[in-house]
Design a protein around this motif. Structure first.
Motif, PDB file in Angstrom:
ATOM      1  N   GLY A 169       0.853  -1.184   0.000  1.00 59.76           N
ATOM      2  CA  GLY A 169       0.000   0.000   0.000  1.00 59.76           C
ATOM      3  C   GLY A 169       0.893   1.239   0.000  1.00 59.76           C
ATOM      4  O   GLY A 169       1.735   1.401  -0.874  1.00 59.76           O
ATOM      5  N   ASP A 170       0.718   2.078   1.041  1.00 62.26           N
ATOM      6  CA  ASP A 170       1.519   3.305   1.103  1.00 62.26           C
ATOM      7  C   ASP A 170       2.873   3.062   1.757  1.00 62.26           C
ATOM      8  O   ASP A 170       3.773   3.891   1.657  1.00 62.26           O
ATOM      9  CB  ASP A 170       0.770   4.381   1.919  1.00 62.26           C
ATOM     10  CG  ASP A 170      -0.487   4.822   1.188  1.00 62.26           C
ATOM     11  OD1 ASP A 170      -0.513   4.683  -0.051  1.00 62.26           O
ATOM     12  OD2 ASP A 170      -1.431   5.294   1.856  1.00 62.26           O
ATOM     13  N   LEU A 171       2.993   1.929   2.447  1.00 61.69           N
ATOM     14  CA  LEU A 171       4.225   1.666   3.184  1.00 61.69           C
ATOM     15  C   LEU A 171       5.312   1.143   2.243  1.00 61.69           C
ATOM     16  O   LEU A 171       5.093   0.198   1.494  1.00 61.69           O
ATOM     17  CB  LEU A 171       3.949   0.623   4.274  1.00 61.69           C
ATOM     18  CG  LEU A 171       5.164   0.250   5.117  1.00 61.69           C
ATOM     19  CD1 LEU A 171       5.374   1.266   6.221  1.00 61.69           C
ATOM     20  CD2 LEU A 171       5.005  -1.142   5.687  1.00 61.69           C
ATOM     21  N   VAL A 172       6.470   1.794   2.293  1.00 59.68           N
ATOM     22  CA  VAL A 172       7.588   1.316   1.483  1.00 59.68           C
ATOM     23  C   VAL A 172       8.423   0.381   2.358  1.00 59.68           C
ATOM     24  O   VAL A 172       9.078   0.814   3.299  1.00 59.68           O
ATOM     25  CB  VAL A 172       8.452   2.492   0.991  1.00 59.68           C
ATOM     26  CG1 VAL A 172       9.600   1.965   0.139  1.00 59.68           C
ATOM     27  CG2 VAL A 172       7.606   3.449   0.199  1.00 59.68           C
ATOM     28  N   ALA A 173       8.357  -0.913   2.064  1.00 58.29           N
ATOM     29  CA  ALA A 173       9.066  -1.883   2.895  1.00 58.29           C
ATOM     30  C   ALA A 173      10.527  -1.988   2.452  1.00 58.29           C
ATOM     31  O   ALA A 173      11.425  -2.133   3.273  1.00 58.29           O
ATOM     32  CB  ALA A 173       8.393  -3.241   2.812  1.00 58.29           C
ATOM     33  N   LEU A 174      10.764  -1.934   1.159  1.00 58.13           N
ATOM     34  CA  LEU A 174      12.129  -1.971   0.641  1.00 58.13           C
ATOM     35  C   LEU A 174      12.274  -0.844  -0.369  1.00 58.13           C
ATOM     36  O   LEU A 174      11.399  -0.630  -1.200  1.00 58.13           O
ATOM     37  CB  LEU A 174      12.413  -3.305  -0.060  1.00 58.13           C
ATOM     38  CG  LEU A 174      12.581  -4.538   0.809  1.00 58.13           C
ATOM     39  CD1 LEU A 174      12.964  -5.719  -0.068  1.00 58.13           C
ATOM     40  CD2 LEU A 174      13.620  -4.324   1.895  1.00 58.13           C
TER      41      LEU A 174
ATOM     42  N   ASN B  30      13.733  -3.648  14.028  1.00 57.28           N
ATOM     43  CA  ASN B  30      12.490  -4.328  13.667  1.00 57.28           C
ATOM     44  C   ASN B  30      11.745  -3.513  12.621  1.00 57.28           C
ATOM     45  O   ASN B  30      11.693  -2.291  12.706  1.00 57.28           O
ATOM     46  CB  ASN B  30      11.585  -4.475  14.900  1.00 57.28           C
ATOM     47  CG  ASN B  30      12.153  -5.489  15.869  1.00 57.28           C
ATOM     48  OD1 ASN B  30      12.767  -6.468  15.468  1.00 57.28           O
ATOM     49  ND2 ASN B  30      11.974  -5.234  17.157  1.00 57.28           N
ATOM     50  N   GLY B  31      11.199  -4.197  11.638  1.00 58.75           N
ATOM     51  CA  GLY B  31      10.417  -3.502  10.616  1.00 58.75           C
ATOM     52  C   GLY B  31      11.267  -2.831   9.553  1.00 58.75           C
ATOM     53  O   GLY B  31      10.758  -2.068   8.737  1.00 58.75           O
ATOM     54  N   ALA B  32      12.573  -3.105   9.540  1.00 52.64           N
ATOM     55  CA  ALA B  32      13.446  -2.445   8.563  1.00 52.64           C
ATOM     56  C   ALA B  32      13.286  -3.034   7.170  1.00 52.64           C
ATOM     57  O   ALA B  32      13.669  -2.408   6.189  1.00 52.64           O
ATOM     58  CB  ALA B  32      14.903  -2.549   9.005  1.00 52.64           C
ATOM     59  N   GLY B  33      12.744  -4.265   7.089  1.00 54.39           N
ATOM     60  CA  GLY B  33      12.544  -4.871   5.767  1.00 54.39           C
ATOM     61  C   GLY B  33      13.382  -6.117   5.540  1.00 54.39           C
ATOM     62  O   GLY B  33      13.434  -6.626   4.422  1.00 54.39           O
ATOM     63  N   LYS B  34      14.012  -6.621   6.594  1.00 61.78           N
ATOM     64  CA  LYS B  34      14.874  -7.805   6.437  1.00 61.78           C
ATOM     65  C   LYS B  34      14.072  -9.013   5.937  1.00 61.78           C
ATOM     66  O   LYS B  34      14.459  -9.677   4.967  1.00 61.78           O
ATOM     67  CB  LYS B  34      15.542  -8.175   7.786  1.00 61.78           C
ATOM     68  CG  LYS B  34      16.376  -7.071   8.384  1.00 61.78           C
ATOM     69  CD  LYS B  34      17.127  -7.529   9.610  1.00 61.78           C
ATOM     70  CE  LYS B  34      16.235  -7.866  10.793  1.00 61.78           C
ATOM     71  NZ  LYS B  34      15.575  -6.683  11.407  1.00 61.78           N
ATOM     72  N   THR B  35      12.943  -9.277   6.624  1.00 61.71           N
ATOM     73  CA  THR B  35      12.137 -10.438   6.243  1.00 61.71           C
ATOM     74  C   THR B  35      11.591 -10.284   4.827  1.00 61.71           C
ATOM     75  O   THR B  35      11.614 -11.236   4.040  1.00 61.71           O
ATOM     76  CB  THR B  35      11.000 -10.633   7.267  1.00 61.71           C
ATOM     77  OG1 THR B  35      11.592 -10.923   8.532  1.00 61.71           O
ATOM     78  CG2 THR B  35      10.086 -11.775   6.868  1.00 61.71           C
ATOM     79  N   THR B  36      11.138  -9.082   4.495  1.00 63.44           N
ATOM     80  CA  THR B  36      10.624  -8.838   3.135  1.00 63.44           C
ATOM     81  C   THR B  36      11.708  -9.136   2.101  1.00 63.44           C
ATOM     82  O   THR B  36      11.455  -9.806   1.093  1.00 63.44           O
ATOM     83  CB  THR B  36      10.149  -7.378   3.013  1.00 63.44           C
ATOM     84  OG1 THR B  36       9.140  -7.144   3.980  1.00 63.44           O
ATOM     85  CG2 THR B  36       9.587  -7.099   1.635  1.00 63.44           C
TER      86      THR B  36
END
Lengths: 299, 383
Positions: A12-17, A36-42
């Motif tokens: 959506g609006d969130l830029v994960a990477l 946490n939430g930096a995008g490692k898992t993505t």
């Protein structure tokens, strides 16, 4: 070489990477760190094809990564998952088959890893009856059962006891020595520092620092030097006041941490400490990965 | 790995894991036992089968009538046994020289048998007295029976209605049962988080297809086993006349399971992928279960009037057709055109539904936590 090149992914609006790029060379172990939430898992999910990138690509040995290539990757997701009612041996063999091994090879590989991970007496048990530690071993076995060319592990050390950490480090080190590029994420920075050759730090989906562990340590060094001094019977380090360019940054049971501004010399500091009493500890504090991490993440 | 290999691997795992589960084996066993009971119970309880009576003779003169009664009983689809020297309370009737004595009200069939035997014996004696020899008397007593011809073919209507009812009951139960298996399997993979690992090796559509196909084959096998046992026992016990028509109807009912399941199996998997916990499953499955239940109840109406408007319309509504058509076929009220047409419509509906279900499944299956809305799942699935 496993390359992540310009990976971008939005929810959506969130830029994960956001245009994330880094590479892992064969035989090197890369620690993938970030808050946490930096995008490692993505990022890891994109490497394994579980998620699609909006832009950018993953390359292995210079070529694009398709399902056939990915079958030769090994993955341990952050959310551990096995079939609870399936037996250990059947489970390992099933995942080996999913990675494209034929039945006989898959079963032989399952047996080899059961032996290697010390699960021989539990091979016929349902996974749900195993202790958490043993389930973790099966999970590692599932990631390795097909002798992957690339290993990607999301928080492999979380929840492990010290023995488990040793087993995991040993296996990962061994894989890297066999020429496999190993990427793992972790919040345990001392562990990353001890185990990894390279480090990539990301924040809000962007790469903020990367390089070898010693390069990053150098980056983390501030202009000021820090010295830890312990003088018997002294807890506050009043004696430091007499040394030019020195000030107490921190004091506690492990002695005082002295910051030396430009001009302050460790020799003078040691002399002053000797005058104050018996010196039981005197060391130049090297900046740790944690220091750099805090710096780049806070920036 | 090719798509086929991936689907095959997943399907084989589903079959071997489920078939080994106690609940599945017990379920199959219970179904078979219920079918056996339903088929054999009526004759065990004395309904439908040959009736059995016991009589005794008080005076030697009545012995001839008693022997005649034993022979006569066959025409009444009954058996009469003579118990010598038994007391009145131990037998159904006692024959005296010119009467019948019974403890309580005498069964009509036995009374008719005894009267007929008496009539035959007395008439034979009268004919002999009139000068006929035994052969002549026997001929006079056994005239050629009247031959019955009907304009409409005689059908064992009640048997067929019973078969239709059971076929629909089994289909309904199996569609719901295997549907729930599929749904539970999907949620098990989501709740145990193993799905992420699976999706790092195979595509979501292959995982979905393997699961649905594997469990479908298992369900079909179970249904086949129940049908074979049920028909074999029903045929052997004489409860149902197992002929080519019935076997065709049974085979077509199995075929209807396949199309019905193609429709519902994908729908159950898709619905289940929206939730992450077994506790939340009921809420997403209820609409599908209601749809099946509606079909089940409609089939009662169709059973009563297999030729009516309701029956014909329902045959072409894919969600209910799998429970309507087998009944109509069993009752012999569906034309070949209708059978093929309804089959094609349901199959086409499944062909439209499956890719939609696969897309929603792909979009939802990696999302854990709160239930995913259909629209979110649709949007999350890309390529």
């Amino acid at each position: 070489m496993l390359e992540l090149d310009g990976l971008t992914r939005r929810y959506g609006d969130l830029v994960a990477l956001d245009d994330l790029s880094f590479a892992v060379a064969p035989g090197r172990m890369l620690g993938f760190v970030g808050p946490n939430g930096a995008g490692k898992t993505t990022a890891m999910r994109i490497v394994l094809g579980v998620l699609q990138a909006d832009a950018g690509e993953v390359r292995w040995r210079g070529g694009g990564v398709d399902a056939a290539t990915r079958a030769r990757f090994g993955y341990m997701p952050e959310e551990r998952g096995l079939y609870p009612k399936m037996r250990v041996r059947a489970q390992l063999a099933y995942f080996a088959r999913l990675h494209g091994l034929d039945t006989a090879t898959a079963e032989a590989a399952a047996d080899r890893w059961i032996e290697r991970l010390g699960l021989s007496d539990r091979a016929g048990d349902r996974v749900e009856t195993l202790s958490l530690g043993n389930q973790q071993r099966v999970q590692l076995g599932v990631a390795l059962v097909h002798d992957p060319e690339v290993l990607v592990l999301d928080e492999p050390f979380s929840g492990l006891d010290p023995t488990g950490v040793d087993v995991m480090s040993g296996v990962l080190r061994e894989r890297a020595e066999d020429g496999v590029p190993v990427v793992f994420s972790s919040h345990q920075l001392e562990l990353v520092e001890r185990l990894c050759d390279d480090v990539a730090i990301i924040k809000s989906g962007r790469l903020v620092a990367s390089g070898t562990v010693s390069e990053l340590r150098e980056q983390g060094r501030s202009a000021d030097e820090q010295v830890r001094v312990q003088v018997e019977g002294d807890g506050e380090g009043r004696w430091v006041a007499g040394v030019p360019g020195a000030e107490v940054a921190d004091a506690g049971p492990r002695g005082v941490l002295v910051r030396l501004h430009g001009g302050g010399s460790p020799d003078q500091l040691l002399d002053a400490a000797r005058e104050a009493g018996t010196v039981t500890h005197f060391s130049l504090e090297r900046p740790s990965l944690s220091d750099l991490f805090r710096q780049v993440v806070a920036a | 790995m090719t798509a086929r290999e991936a689907v095959g691997l997943v399907a084989r795992r589903e079959i071997s894991q489920r078939a080994r589960e106690k609940s599945f084996l017990v379920g199959t066993g219970v179904s078979v036992v219920i079918i056996l009971l339903v088929v054999t119970l009526p004759s065990l309880l004395g309904f439908g089968g040959r009736e059995e009576f016991t009589i005794t003779v008080q005076e030697p003169a009545a012995a001839v009538v008693a022997d005649a009664a034993v022979r006569e009983a066959r025409a009444f689809d009954a058996d009469v046994a003579i118990v010598r020297g038994a007391a009145l309370s131990d037998v159904d009737a006692v024959l005296t020289r010119d009467g019948i004595r019974a403890q309580e009200e005498l069964d009509d069939t036995l009374l008719n048998i005894l009267q007929a035997a008496n009539q035959r014996v007395r008439t034979a004696a009268a004919l002999r007295d009139a000068g006929l020899d035994d052969a002549q008397a026997a001929r006079a007593l056994s005239p050629r029976p009247l031959k019955l011809t009907t304009v409409e073919p005689v059908s064992d209507g009640e048997d067929r209605a019973g078969f239709a009812f059971f076929a629909v009951l089994l289909l309904y139960g199996q569609l719901i049962g295997i549907g729930i298996f599929v749904a539970m399997g999907v949620v098990e993979e989501k709740s145990s988080r193993v799905v992420e690992l699976l999706l790092s090796t195979i595509r979501p559509t292959h995982l979905l297809a393997g699961k649905v196909i594997g469990l479908g084959l298992l369900g079909l096998g179970q249904l086949l086993a129940i049908a074979v046992v049920g028909l074999a026992v029903a045929g052997a016990s004489g409860a149902v006349d197992v002929d080519a028509d019935l076997l065709t109807a049974a085979g077509l009912a199995l075929a209807w399971f396949v199309v019905g399941y193609a429709f519902y199996g994908a729908a159950f998997a898709c619905a289940a992928s929206l939730v992450s916990r077994q506790e939340d499953l009921q809420s997403v499955l209820t609409p599908l279960q209601m749809l099946l239940l509606v079909g089940f109840f409609l089939s009662f109406g169709v059973n009563n009037d297999p030729d009516g408007t309701l029956a014909v319309v329902c045959s072409f509504l894919p969600p209910v057709a799998p429970m309507i058509m087998p009944a109509r076929i069993a009752l012999g009220e569906a034309s070949a055109v209708e059978i093929v047409g309804a089959f094609a419509v349901t199959l086409a509906a499944a062909a439209v539904l499956i890719p939609l279900a696969a897309r929603i499944y792909s979009g939802a299956v990696l999302r854990t936590g709160a239930a995913v809305k259909l629209r979110q799942a649709w949007a999350a699935a890309r390529g």
